[in-house]
Write an enzyme that holds these catalytic residues in place. Sequence first.
Site, PDB file in Angstrom:
ATOM      1  N   ASP A  25       0.848  -1.196   0.000  1.00 23.21           N
ATOM      2  CA  ASP A  25       0.000   0.000   0.000  1.00 23.21           C
ATOM      3  C   ASP A  25       0.883   1.245   0.000  1.00 23.21           C
ATOM      4  O   ASP A  25       1.561   1.535   0.983  1.00 23.21           O
ATOM      5  CB  ASP A  25      -0.892   0.002   1.254  1.00 23.21           C
ATOM      6  CG  ASP A  25      -1.860   1.177   1.241  1.00 23.21           C
ATOM      7  OD1 ASP A  25      -2.945   1.036   0.651  1.00 23.21           O
ATOM      8  OD2 ASP A  25      -1.528   2.242   1.803  1.00 23.21           O
ATOM      9  N   TYR A  77       3.351   9.655  -0.491  1.00 24.49           N
ATOM     10  CA  TYR A  77       4.410   9.023   0.310  1.00 24.49           C
ATOM     11  C   TYR A  77       5.790   9.203  -0.344  1.00 24.49           C
ATOM     12  O   TYR A  77       6.810   8.983   0.319  1.00 24.49           O
ATOM     13  CB  TYR A  77       4.160   7.518   0.518  1.00 24.49           C
ATOM     14  CG  TYR A  77       2.860   7.165   1.213  1.00 24.49           C
ATOM     15  CD1 TYR A  77       2.066   8.145   1.821  1.00 24.49           C
ATOM     16  CD2 TYR A  77       2.422   5.848   1.266  1.00 24.49           C
ATOM     17  CE1 TYR A  77       0.873   7.804   2.448  1.00 24.49           C
ATOM     18  CE2 TYR A  77       1.233   5.508   1.905  1.00 24.49           C
ATOM     19  CZ  TYR A  77       0.461   6.489   2.478  1.00 24.49           C
ATOM     20  OH  TYR A  77      -0.722   6.151   3.097  1.00 24.49           O
ATOM     21  N   LYS A 121      -2.468   6.004  -4.400  1.00 30.58           N
ATOM     22  CA  LYS A 121      -3.535   6.967  -4.094  1.00 30.58           C
ATOM     23  C   LYS A 121      -3.209   8.321  -4.708  1.00 30.58           C
ATOM     24  O   LYS A 121      -2.038   8.730  -4.726  1.00 30.58           O
ATOM     25  CB  LYS A 121      -3.674   7.144  -2.571  1.00 30.58           C
ATOM     26  CG  LYS A 121      -3.578   5.856  -1.770  1.00 30.58           C
ATOM     27  CD  LYS A 121      -3.833   6.033  -0.296  1.00 30.58           C
ATOM     28  CE  LYS A 121      -3.520   4.772   0.483  1.00 30.58           C
ATOM     29  NZ  LYS A 121      -2.107   4.590   0.836  1.00 30.58           N
ATOM     30  N   HIS A 162      -7.162   9.880  -2.073  1.00 29.93           N
ATOM     31  CA  HIS A 162      -6.529   9.761  -0.763  1.00 29.93           C
ATOM     32  C   HIS A 162      -7.350  10.439   0.340  1.00 29.93           C
ATOM     33  O   HIS A 162      -7.495   9.898   1.440  1.00 29.93           O
ATOM     34  CB  HIS A 162      -5.113  10.357  -0.834  1.00 29.93           C
ATOM     35  CG  HIS A 162      -4.155   9.829   0.184  1.00 29.93           C
ATOM     36  ND1 HIS A 162      -2.807   9.699  -0.066  1.00 29.93           N
ATOM     37  CD2 HIS A 162      -4.332   9.396   1.445  1.00 29.93           C
ATOM     38  CE1 HIS A 162      -2.206   9.208   1.017  1.00 29.93           C
ATOM     39  NE2 HIS A 162      -3.115   9.016   1.946  1.00 29.93           N
TER      40      HIS A 162
HETATM   41  N1  LIG Z   1      -5.065   6.557   3.673  1.00 31.64           N
HETATM   42  C1  LIG Z   1      -4.497   7.237   4.632  1.00 31.64           C
HETATM   43  O1  LIG Z   1      -4.777   8.428   4.834  1.00 31.64           O
HETATM   44  C2  LIG Z   1      -3.467   6.567   5.492  1.00 31.64           C
HETATM   45  C3  LIG Z   1      -3.014   7.188   6.668  1.00 31.64           C
HETATM   46  C4  LIG Z   1      -2.077   6.512   7.463  1.00 31.64           C
HETATM   47  C5  LIG Z   1      -1.647   5.245   7.073  1.00 31.64           C
HETATM   48  N2  LIG Z   1      -2.083   4.676   5.907  1.00 31.64           N
HETATM   49  C6  LIG Z   1      -1.617   3.338   5.451  1.00 31.64           C
HETATM   50  O2  LIG Z   1      -1.676   2.419   6.542  1.00 31.64           O
HETATM   51  C7  LIG Z   1      -0.380   1.862   6.742  1.00 31.64           C
HETATM   52  C8  LIG Z   1      -0.166   1.518   8.208  1.00 31.64           C
HETATM   53  O3  LIG Z   1      -0.404   2.647   9.039  1.00 31.64           O
HETATM   54  P1  LIG Z   1       0.764   3.449   9.802  1.00 31.64           P
HETATM   55  O4  LIG Z   1       2.029   3.284   9.058  1.00 31.64           O
HETATM   56  O5  LIG Z   1       0.267   4.825  10.016  1.00 31.64           O
HETATM   57  O6  LIG Z   1       0.807   2.797  11.236  1.00 31.64           O
HETATM   58  P2  LIG Z   1       0.844   1.343  11.893  1.00 31.64           P
HETATM   59  O7  LIG Z   1       1.011   0.291  10.855  1.00 31.64           O
HETATM   60  O8  LIG Z   1      -0.351   1.277  12.814  1.00 31.64           O
HETATM   61  O9  LIG Z   1       2.133   1.420  12.818  1.00 31.64           O
HETATM   62  C9  LIG Z   1       3.427   1.593  12.323  1.00 31.64           C
HETATM   63  C10 LIG Z   1       4.364   1.909  13.505  1.00 31.64           C
HETATM   64  O10 LIG Z   1       4.318   0.846  14.467  1.00 31.64           O
HETATM   65  C11 LIG Z   1       5.603   0.268  14.618  1.00 31.64           C
HETATM   66  N3  LIG Z   1       5.390  -1.195  14.609  1.00 31.64           N
HETATM   67  C12 LIG Z   1       5.044  -1.959  13.545  1.00 31.64           C
HETATM   68  N4  LIG Z   1       4.904  -3.232  13.903  1.00 31.64           N
HETATM   69  C13 LIG Z   1       5.165  -3.307  15.217  1.00 31.64           C
HETATM   70  C14 LIG Z   1       5.205  -4.365  16.144  1.00 31.64           C
HETATM   71  N5  LIG Z   1       4.927  -5.618  15.770  1.00 31.64           N
HETATM   72  N6  LIG Z   1       5.531  -4.083  17.438  1.00 31.64           N
HETATM   73  C15 LIG Z   1       5.797  -2.815  17.827  1.00 31.64           C
HETATM   74  N7  LIG Z   1       5.781  -1.768  16.975  1.00 31.64           N
HETATM   75  C16 LIG Z   1       5.482  -2.012  15.683  1.00 31.64           C
HETATM   76  C17 LIG Z   1       6.435   0.737  13.442  1.00 31.64           C
HETATM   77  O11 LIG Z   1       7.792   0.907  13.828  1.00 31.64           O
HETATM   78  P3  LIG Z   1       9.067   0.524  12.895  1.00 31.64           P
HETATM   79  O12 LIG Z   1       8.727   0.872  11.481  1.00 31.64           O
HETATM   80  O13 LIG Z   1      10.139   1.394  13.473  1.00 31.64           O
HETATM   81  O14 LIG Z   1       9.311  -0.937  13.102  1.00 31.64           O
HETATM   82  C18 LIG Z   1       5.797   2.067  13.117  1.00 31.64           C
HETATM   83  O15 LIG Z   1       6.339   3.077  13.958  1.00 31.64           O
HETATM   84  C19 LIG Z   1       0.565   2.968   6.213  1.00 31.64           C
HETATM   85  O16 LIG Z   1       1.879   2.532   6.002  1.00 31.64           O
HETATM   86  C20 LIG Z   1      -0.183   3.357   4.956  1.00 31.64           C
HETATM   87  O17 LIG Z   1       0.022   2.398   3.948  1.00 31.64           O
HETATM   88  C21 LIG Z   1      -3.005   5.322   5.139  1.00 31.64           C
END
Ligand SMILES: NC(=O)c1ccc[n+]([C@@H]2O[C@H](COP(=O)([O-])OP(=O)(O)OC[C@H]3O[C@@H](n4cnc5c(N)ncnc54)[C@H](OP(=O)(O)O)[C@@H]3O)[C@@H](O)[C@H]2O)c1
Length: 282
Positions: A46, A51, A76, A109
């Site tokens: 994704d 990004y 997006k 997005h």
């Molecule tokens: N459409 C939108 O507006 C929107 C907005 C936000 C996100 N997204 C999408 O959703 C995806 C995921 O959301 P996100 O990146 O915001 O947050 P997330 O996946 O909820 O969390 C990522 C964070 O958690 C840490 N982490 C990951 N796995 C872990 C584990 N098993 N134990 C402890 N910590 C862990 C990572 O650290 P490290 O990387 O340092 O390991 C990173 O800091 C994004 O990458 C993107 O593709 C979309």
Amino acid sequence: MNAVPNITLNDGNTIPQLGFGVFQIEPENTVEAVSEALEIGYRHIDTAEMYGNEREVGEAIRASGLDRSNVYVTSKLSNAFHEPQDAREAFDRTLSDLGFDYVDMFLIHWPLPTLYDGDFMSTWRALEEFKRDGRARSIGVSNFQIEHLDQLAAQTDTVPAVNQIEVHPYFTNEAVREYGREHGILTEAWSPIAQGGVLEDSTITRIADKVGKTPAQVVLRWHIQRGDIIFPKSVTPSRMKENFELFDFELEQGDVDEISALDRGEDGRTGPNPDTFAYVPG
Ligand SMILES: NC(=O)c1ccc[n+]([C@@H]2O[C@H](COP(=O)([O-])OP(=O)(O)OC[C@H]3O[C@@H](n4cnc5c(N)ncnc54)[C@H](OP(=O)(O)O)[C@@H]3O)[C@@H](O)[C@H]2O)c1
């Protein structure tokens, strides 16, 4: 053990329920992270124009030697390009940067209801063109609230295949998810572990201890059992593996319900409110 389920979208295409998100992965780290994810077994990436790492996502997929058809790719539309002609040019650039002749899914997005005279309908019609010409196999939206989905339904022809919204135990976003269920729009849950913010919750750590899994695995499994699509982000290989190992255990319904009850409503939101969010990259 780790077979990721495929879910059928309202247009007949299928999507792997678990993928890998690349928000906030710097371009210079993206090839390595996506390569590692593909090595672990992720087959759904994704990304987004905003990004800034589409080029590197494409590079990693090509370098993996996997057939393009075996990796599901979402991108997006940038907030800067909602005008239809801008959207067409931006989509051309997405394909060119990825180095592919199609994406599996392309999303608006953010709805940006306070910009562009609130007109995301003409933007959506541009995405309908991309679907018609086959360069976007499926199209959907992100961060759309119920009223935005209602406007699309009233004024355009295609029901979005997905709505990608913030969902995690502190912000379960039930009303928007329920609207999706009623209208055939699958929910993709972004920030599924609230960027780590829910992992020390005592309910979650207690359930994790009980089932012998990590807090992240418990929360991600909760999403899976609720039927949402997720793509946790990590640049840490051990966490990437951990987040992929969700299919060798099951939460009891009572545990699922207990995690859902952690919802804090609007106070639990960690990202911007889509009703007012008006960021446009400069
Ligand atoms: N459409 C939108 O507006 C929107 C907005 C936000 C996100 N997204 C999408 O959703 C995806 C995921 O959301 P996100 O990146 O915001 O947050 P997330 O996946 O909820 O969390 C990522 C964070 O958690 C840490 N982490 C990951 N796995 C872990 C584990 N098993 N134990 C402890 N910590 C862990 C990572 O650290 P490290 O990387 O340092 O390991 C990173 O800091 C994004 O990458 C993107 O593709 C979309």
